[in-house]
Design an enzyme around this catalytic site. Structure first.
Site, PDB file in Angstrom:
ATOM      1  N   HIS A  60       0.831  -1.205   0.000  1.00 53.79           N
ATOM      2  CA  HIS A  60       0.000   0.000   0.000  1.00 53.79           C
ATOM      3  C   HIS A  60       0.869   1.259   0.000  1.00 53.79           C
ATOM      4  O   HIS A  60       1.874   1.353   0.707  1.00 53.79           O
ATOM      5  CB  HIS A  60      -0.903   0.025   1.240  1.00 53.79           C
ATOM      6  CG  HIS A  60      -2.072  -0.896   1.128  1.00 53.79           C
ATOM      7  ND1 HIS A  60      -3.235  -0.535   0.488  1.00 53.79           N
ATOM      8  CD2 HIS A  60      -2.245  -2.153   1.551  1.00 53.79           C
ATOM      9  CE1 HIS A  60      -4.087  -1.546   0.543  1.00 53.79           C
ATOM     10  NE2 HIS A  60      -3.502  -2.541   1.191  1.00 53.79           N
ATOM     11  N   THR A  68      13.714  -9.685   0.742  1.00 55.41           N
ATOM     12  CA  THR A  68      13.499  -8.345   0.191  1.00 55.41           C
ATOM     13  C   THR A  68      14.361  -8.067  -1.035  1.00 55.41           C
ATOM     14  O   THR A  68      14.178  -7.050  -1.689  1.00 55.41           O
ATOM     15  CB  THR A  68      13.806  -7.284   1.258  1.00 55.41           C
ATOM     16  OG1 THR A  68      15.169  -7.434   1.676  1.00 55.41           O
ATOM     17  CG2 THR A  68      12.887  -7.453   2.466  1.00 55.41           C
ATOM     18  N   LYS A  73      24.218 -20.166   3.185  1.00 52.51           N
ATOM     19  CA  LYS A  73      24.946 -21.241   2.511  1.00 52.51           C
ATOM     20  C   LYS A  73      24.748 -21.138   1.008  1.00 52.51           C
ATOM     21  O   LYS A  73      23.734 -20.616   0.544  1.00 52.51           O
ATOM     22  CB  LYS A  73      24.479 -22.628   2.983  1.00 52.51           C
ATOM     23  CG  LYS A  73      25.016 -23.079   4.317  1.00 52.51           C
ATOM     24  CD  LYS A  73      24.610 -24.530   4.602  1.00 52.51           C
ATOM     25  CE  LYS A  73      25.185 -25.019   5.916  1.00 52.51           C
ATOM     26  NZ  LYS A  73      24.830 -26.442   6.160  1.00 52.51           N
TER      27      LYS A  73
END
Length: 519
Positions: free
Chosen positions: A434, A487, A505
């Site tokens: 939003h 992200t 890893k």
């Protein structure tokens, strides 16, 4: 059967109040106990049950005086009294006396004790509850409309009595206890709560006093009713002695053998439940299938065929046939579900299994390749318009991918999932958020924003409750740890964890091993 709670005494008796004895279902001892306790200063609240014409069912009601007791006999309708007591805990005045099913005794006792409410609990022998839908089916089989009913009783007004229905036109319908069609409805188990199939309680041994019908030859000509009751606690013994001394009840001693004969099916319940667990699982699995349940409840004839089938399953005669039938029903259900979605989805290839509990919005924007599975409670939500702004979203799910229960995928741009991707439960993927920049407008009214599409390449594994945010590209054969928040892009053959997610890893093709990431 070995009982962990041995009663202090077995008795057979009745209320000396003839009206209570007649109107109650089994001798009126329970009603006498409630009346007496409500007359004491220590107990100010009880629960009675009234027939609600609008919903056509019995509903519980708190009462504070013996004058408010609605004597309506036994109620063969499953009612969640634990929930009712919890929701009304603040309205309980003084101590509480309550009658409940054996499976509810411990929960109600703990709830009242936690709130420091003195309590006296009555229970009864239970052969399995029936949901309200079972009663409505009973009306249907009798040709009665729910809207025409102003009152009903399952028992009471004599013993053993039966189902009584009062209609708006002034007529009254009566059927003897445990006669057709109620007998078939009850035996079928089609309207039995699942917990009742696995219940091992013959009666509520954790209650202060438990009651039962004395189904014995000695009482076959009884018309007013008798109560076979077990005194389980010292508190129950004190109340029993007080009622006897005040001549509110009359009784004579009985014993376990008499109780076992009178309640033989319930006494054998624990042993049967232990030895037929697998069969019970088959039966409940069959009943839960919408197609089968619709067929079995269509009429009395089908219901009786269902009873025969369940008996054969219990005898293990039909296990292999049942398994084949279950597989067939699953295939039919999946076929119907797949055909339903083929008509509305942007694309839906073969062998796609979508749970009936999945929630799909704007299906024309969703493209599903073959051999895809979508679990219970999955939400697929392409957004085609928000705040008067149109979008052209796509959710693309590649071949062989499994999306676990309660995952959520929402898009205004594009979410593209590769082949053989594995989703654990509660994974959240969204390519937008939003807008919030304009502080003079509600956030809900601001436009959605996106950093770009989300791409998840082949053979990835998304752990429980992880989140993938907009603009992220996850490379092939990568693993997202549980609860990680991704992200930014994830290289192929990487494992990421944390919030925000970072690489822990990577696979080294030279050493052919997963190695800790040190950069």
């Amino acid at each position: 059967m070995i009982n962990t709670n041995t009663p202090m005494g077995y008795h057979i008796g009745c209320a000396t109040n003839t009206n209570d004895r007649f109107r109650a279902s089994s001798g009126g001892v329970g009603t006498s106990i409630i009346r007496y306790l409500l007359s004491l200063p220590d107990y100010g609240t009880s629960i009675t049950f009234t027939f609600d014409v609008t919903s056509c069912m019995y509903v519980p009601k708190l009462i504070y005086s013996e004058d408010d007791i609605n004597i309506c006999g036994s109620i063969y309708q499953d009612i969640d009294l634990i929930k009712f007591v919890k929701e009304n805990i603040q309205h309980i005045q003084g101590g509480m006396v309550i009658t409940c099913a054996p499976c509810q005794v411990v929960g109600i006792r703990q709830l009242l004790n936690r709130n420091n409410i003195k309590n006296f609990i009555l229970s009864f022998c239970c052969s399995g509850q029936t949901t309200i839908e079972g009663t409505w089916q009973y009306y249907h089989f009798l040709g009665i409309k729910k809207d025409d009913i102003i009152n009903m009783q399952y028992r009471g007004n004599g013993w053993p009595s039966g189902i009584q229905i009062w209609l708006k036109n002034g007529n009254k319908i009566y059927h003897d206890n445990y006669t057709e069609p109620w007998r078939t409805i009850h035996l079928s188990g089609l309207y039995r709560p699942k917990r009742c199939y696995y219940c091992k309680y013959d009666t509520g041994r954790n209650a202060d006093i438990t009651m039962a019908d004395p189904w014995l030859d000695k009482y076959k000509n009884e018309k007013l009713g008798k109560t076979l009751f077990l005194v389980n606690t010292e508190k129950g013994q004190c109340i029993f002695e007080a009622l006897s001394q005040l001549n509110l009840i009359e009784s004579h001693p009985s014993d376990y053998n008499t109780y076992a004969i009178a309640q033989r099916p319930n006494i054998q319940k624990e042993l049967k439940t232990k030895t037929t667990q697998t069969n019970i699982k088959y039966i409940t699995s069959l009943i839960e299938r919408p197609i089968y349940h619709k067929w079995a409840t269509a009429n009395l004839s089908n219901m009786r065929k269902h009873i025969i089938l369940t008996r054969l399953i219990k005898k293990s005669i039909l296990k292999s046939i049942f398994q084949k039938m279950t597989n067939l029903l699953r295939k039919i259900s999946n076929y119907l579900q797949r055909n339903k979605y083929k008509k509305v989805l942007g694309r839906c290839d073969n062998n796609v299994n979508i749970s009936r509990q999945a929630i799909i919005h704007n299906p024309q924007c969703i493209y599903i390749d073959k051999n895809v599975g979508i679990g219970d409670g999955v939400y697929l939500g392409p957004v085609i318009e928000y705040a008067d702004i149109p979008y052209n979203p796509k959710i693309i799910i590649g071949e062989g991918t499994w999306i676990g229960n309660h995952c959520s995928l929402a898009a205004i741009n594009k979410i593209k999932i590769g082949k053989n991707v594995l989703f654990a439960g509660y994974v959240h993927i969204t390519d937008h958020s939003h807008g919030y920049e304009d502080i003079d407008r509600h956030i809900a009214l601001q436009p959605l924003t996106s950093k770009g599409p989300i791409i998840i390449e082949d053979d990835c594994w998304l752990g429980f409750s992880c989140e993938i945010l907009s603009g992220v590209h996850i490379g092939k054969h990568s693993i997202i740890a549980a609860r990680a928040v991704v992200t930014k892009d994830v290289p192929p053959y990487s494992i990421v964890a944390g919030n925000p997610a970072h690489i822990i890893k990577q696979y080294n093709f030279k050493s052919q091993q997963w190695e800790r990431y040190n950069k």
